[in-house]
Motif scaffolding. Structure first.
Motif, PDB file in Angstrom:
ATOM      1  N   ASN A  44      45.923  48.664  31.482  1.00 59.90           N
ATOM      2  CA  ASN A  44      47.514  49.178  31.267  1.00 59.90           C
ATOM      3  C   ASN A  44      47.494  50.367  30.209  1.00 59.90           C
ATOM      4  O   ASN A  44      47.047  50.326  29.260  1.00 59.90           O
ATOM      5  N   ASN A 101      53.558  41.728  43.239  1.00 58.65           N
ATOM      6  CA  ASN A 101      54.788  41.377  42.384  1.00 58.65           C
ATOM      7  C   ASN A 101      55.752  40.618  43.079  1.00 58.65           C
ATOM      8  O   ASN A 101      56.379  41.240  43.729  1.00 58.65           O
ATOM      9  N   HIS A 121      46.918  44.179  40.334  1.00 61.97           N
ATOM     10  CA  HIS A 121      45.826  43.483  39.619  1.00 61.97           C
ATOM     11  C   HIS A 121      45.839  42.325  40.054  1.00 61.97           C
ATOM     12  O   HIS A 121      44.707  41.544  39.580  1.00 61.97           O
ATOM     13  N   GLY A 130      53.516  44.103  29.151  1.00 58.40           N
ATOM     14  CA  GLY A 130      52.396  43.499  29.305  1.00 58.40           C
ATOM     15  C   GLY A 130      51.559  43.126  27.972  1.00 58.40           C
ATOM     16  O   GLY A 130      50.924  42.328  27.876  1.00 58.40           O
ATOM     17  N   ARG A 163      53.220  40.172  26.669  1.00 61.72           N
ATOM     18  CA  ARG A 163      52.906  39.024  27.069  1.00 61.72           C
ATOM     19  C   ARG A 163      51.400  38.687  26.676  1.00 61.72           C
ATOM     20  O   ARG A 163      51.302  37.206  26.363  1.00 61.72           O
ATOM     21  N   ARG A 164      50.424  39.432  26.581  1.00 59.47           N
ATOM     22  CA  ARG A 164      49.032  39.034  25.892  1.00 59.47           C
ATOM     23  C   ARG A 164      49.447  38.573  24.642  1.00 59.47           C
ATOM     24  O   ARG A 164      48.737  37.563  24.121  1.00 59.47           O
ATOM     25  N   ASN A 199      51.422  37.737  34.742  1.00 58.37           N
ATOM     26  CA  ASN A 199      52.304  38.643  34.903  1.00 58.37           C
ATOM     27  C   ASN A 199      51.936  39.810  33.894  1.00 58.37           C
ATOM     28  O   ASN A 199      51.769  39.638  32.570  1.00 58.37           O
ATOM     29  N   ASP A 200      52.099  41.144  34.412  1.00 57.89           N
ATOM     30  CA  ASP A 200      51.737  42.345  33.612  1.00 57.89           C
ATOM     31  C   ASP A 200      50.383  42.430  32.896  1.00 57.89           C
ATOM     32  O   ASP A 200      50.302  43.304  32.054  1.00 57.89           O
ATOM     33  N   LEU A 201      49.456  41.730  33.167  1.00 61.46           N
ATOM     34  CA  LEU A 201      48.237  41.869  32.610  1.00 61.46           C
ATOM     35  C   LEU A 201      47.308  42.816  33.562  1.00 61.46           C
ATOM     36  O   LEU A 201      47.249  42.560  34.801  1.00 61.46           O
ATOM     37  N   ASP A 202      46.558  43.613  33.023  1.00 65.50           N
ATOM     38  CA  ASP A 202      45.711  44.252  33.823  1.00 65.50           C
ATOM     39  C   ASP A 202      44.281  43.351  33.974  1.00 65.50           C
ATOM     40  O   ASP A 202      44.057  42.313  33.394  1.00 65.50           O
TER      41      ASP A 202
END
Length: 601
Positions: free
Chosen positions: A40, A159, A185, A422, A425-426, A447-450
């Motif tokens: 990301n 998504n 992803h 993202g 979220r991490r 969700n939103d993680l590479d």
């Protein structure tokens, strides 16, 4: 020879002092299917926006072939909030026109579950404005897919789609003739759809032949050769390659996979998880009881989602939970979490949930917990604790775990308010793991993680000793991190699926085929009580009605042209408008007759 559709020549794009893309040159040819991966913030979206000429390059140039028909799905749609779904997706097509198109029927059924759009109160006539971002996203995707293009450029198309929707989209794109450039992803999706990969890293784009599995092998090999750099990432790639080769036969049977070289590369890599050792450790941490459910009923408002559910989540169980939207996946986790937090005082609508005395639950919900914006990343983690025991003698400091989750030493001092979705979220997941839970509930953790962060998270969970339930539409993540798959099929029961998600998709397909089709979806089936002779007569009249409708459409088009040409002659315009209204009435009668005949035919 394939026609070159897009050329990118020596393109550079700088934001502030950082070069996202630095002298990048590449091209897209007719029929190519390209997956775009990378961390990301490294420039994936910027690259495809420049490819589609939605964003200008600082230097270099992007050229399109003449007459290129380009379709683009961006992360923010341009749908008219005042319009209906019908207006945006179907346009001015009459019911008999779009219902007679196999392509449109396939898209509407695949993305919405039926031609009547069962998830929307007013079906196609639902106004777009009040809809959620996920619903708008599906509408934008449907609008794009019913058209014909030479090149599709898609930014995170999976998504807000469930497992079924993603499987349908993969099949649909496989069957299209158009070229494709796709940022996602979802690694299962990449493996199904793509034949080439672009890896965006530090201003450069590395190209690989094949899908995701081939990309993992090629990158692991490249990093082995350059073994003096990024040892940690190299090991993670080799570990993921080992899982792909050993645990997913459908993916490793590709003829282009250089099997001998891959096997040699992973010869010294142990299996991802020592299940028996983890089970022993989990038993020591949790005892015999984790969650026991006896004759449980789970509700959401007036709706009953699960009924007479008797199930046990044991120590060390790693469960992937899949199911149709609205079947109760999140509600089931919330019911268990409520029982755990209240130490058994809060119980479901009926039945009982027994919680083990040693249970320490961490629940990652779909809502990102808001933290003070001025708090630094490292401080937010250290608020929980400074060190964490990961089991099997592994211990990490807050700073080390931050690095494993992609927060470099410099990034650890970034204010939380400056983080992307993202990254937040991490951070949320990182804080949960720092609290040393022995039970994890993860609701859509990807969700939103590479992809690189997902790989690191999977590596961390491989050695995590405890019980875990994962809800995710990311098929790869579920197969990679869990040992059993349970499904909610919308019939108020929880089912064990020995063959995993493949079995889930088969069951869902069988359920859909067993349901009664709409007349428009299956006009070839005559309704009960209609003889073969009547059906043939109806089919013949149906063709006649279609010809009449075409004539009416031609007349309407000519009248519209005459009205536009004589806009200042009010008397003539009034006369033409009256004729137009008569034609509209005639068309409505013909369309009603068409629908009646379609049932008989």
């Amino acid at each position: 020879m394939a026609v070159n559709l897009v050329n990118v020549e020596a393109v550079t794009k700088v934001y502030g002092t950082r070069a996202l893309l630095d002298g990048v040159s590449l091209g897209v040819s007719e029929g190519e299917r390209i997956g775009v991966v990378g961390r990301n913030g490294d420039g994936k979206t910027t690259l495809i926006r420049m490819l589609a000429k939605l964003e200008e390059a600082d230097t270099g140039r992007v050229t399109h072939s003449g007459g290129l028909r380009l379709g683009v799905l961006t992360q923010h749609d341009s749908l008219d909030p005042k319009a209906t779904i019908r207006h945006e997706v179907i346009g001015v097509m009459a019911d008999h026109e779009w219902a007679g198109s196999a392509k449109i029927r396939d898209v509407l059924t695949g993305l919405f579950g039926g031609l009547d759009l069962p998830g929307f109160e007013n079906g196609l006539d639902t106004v777009i404005g009040p809809l959620s971002g996920g619903e708008r996203r599906r509408i934008a995707l449907a609008k794009l897919l019913i058209e014909d293009q030479d090149l599709l450029v898609l930014d995170e198309p999976t998504n807000h789609l469930d497992v079924e929707g993603i499987a349908w989209l993969a099949k649909h794109l496989q069957e299209r003739r158009s070229a494709l450039v796709c940022v996602t992803h979802d690694r299962w999706f990449l493996d199904q759809v793509c034949t080439r990969m672009w890896d965006v890293q530090r201003g450069a784009v590395h190209e690989y032949e094949g899908g995701y599995s081939d990309y993992v092998f090629a990158r692991a090999e490249r990093e082995r050769i350059a073994a003096t750099e990024e040892t940690k990432r190299q090991n993670l790639m080799r570990k993921e390659l080992a899982w792909l080769r050993r645990g997913a036969p459908a993916r490793t049977s590709k003829p282009r996979y250089r099997i001998e070289a891959a096997n040699e590369l992973i010869a010294d890599v142990p299996p991802p998880r020592d299940t028996s050792e983890l089970m022993k450790f989990a038993n020591a941490r949790l005892g015999k009881t984790v969650f026991d459910l006896e004759d449980v009923t789970v509700t959401a408002g007036p709706k009953t989602l699960l009924q007479h559910l008797t199930w046990q989540l044991g120590p060390g169980d790693r469960i992937g939970l899949v199911g149709v939207n609205g079947a109760g996946k999140t509600s089931l986790l919330r019911a268990l979490a409520d029982a755990a937090v209240s130490q058994g005082e809060i119980q479901p609508a009926a039945g009982s949930v027994t919680v083990g005395k040693t249970v320490r639950l961490a629940y990652l919900s779909q809502d990102v917990t808001e933290l003070p914006g001025t708090l630094r990343v490292l401080e937010a983690v250290q608020q929980i604790r400074d060190r964490v025991d990961l089991g099997k003698g592994r211990e990490m400091t807050a700073g080390q775990l931050c690095e494993q989750f992609g927060f470099t030493k410099e990034k650890q001092w970034t204010p939380v308010g400056d983080l992307s979705g993202g990254e937040r979220r991490r951070l949320q997941l990182l804080r949960l793991l720092m609290d040393e839970p022995n039970v994890l509930f993860l609701d859509e953790p990807t969700n939103d993680l590479d992809i690189e962060t997902l790989t690191q998270l999977e590596d961390l969970l491989d050695g995590w000793p405890g019980s875990m339930v994962v809800i995710s539409h990311d098929r790869f993540f579920i197969e990679r991190t869990t040992d059993k798959t349970l499904a909610l099929l919308g019939d108020r029961t929880l089912r064990m699926l020995p063959r995993g998600i493949d079995e889930y998709l088969e069951r869902r397909r069988a359920m859909i085929e067993a349901s009664v089709p709409t007349p428009a979806a299956a006009p070839a089936q005559a309704k009960p009580g209609v003889s073969a002779a009547d059906a043939r007569a109806a089919k013949k009249e149906l063709q006649k009605v279609e010809r009449q409708l075409d004539k009416v459409s031609d007349k309407e088009a000519k009248l519209h042209t005459r009205i536009a040409d004589n806009a200042t002659d009010f008397e003539l315009v009034a006369k033409l408008d009256a004729e137009l209204r008569e034609l509209a009435g005639e068309r409505e009668e013909l369309e009603m007759r068409w629908l009646e005949l379609a049932e008989d035919a």
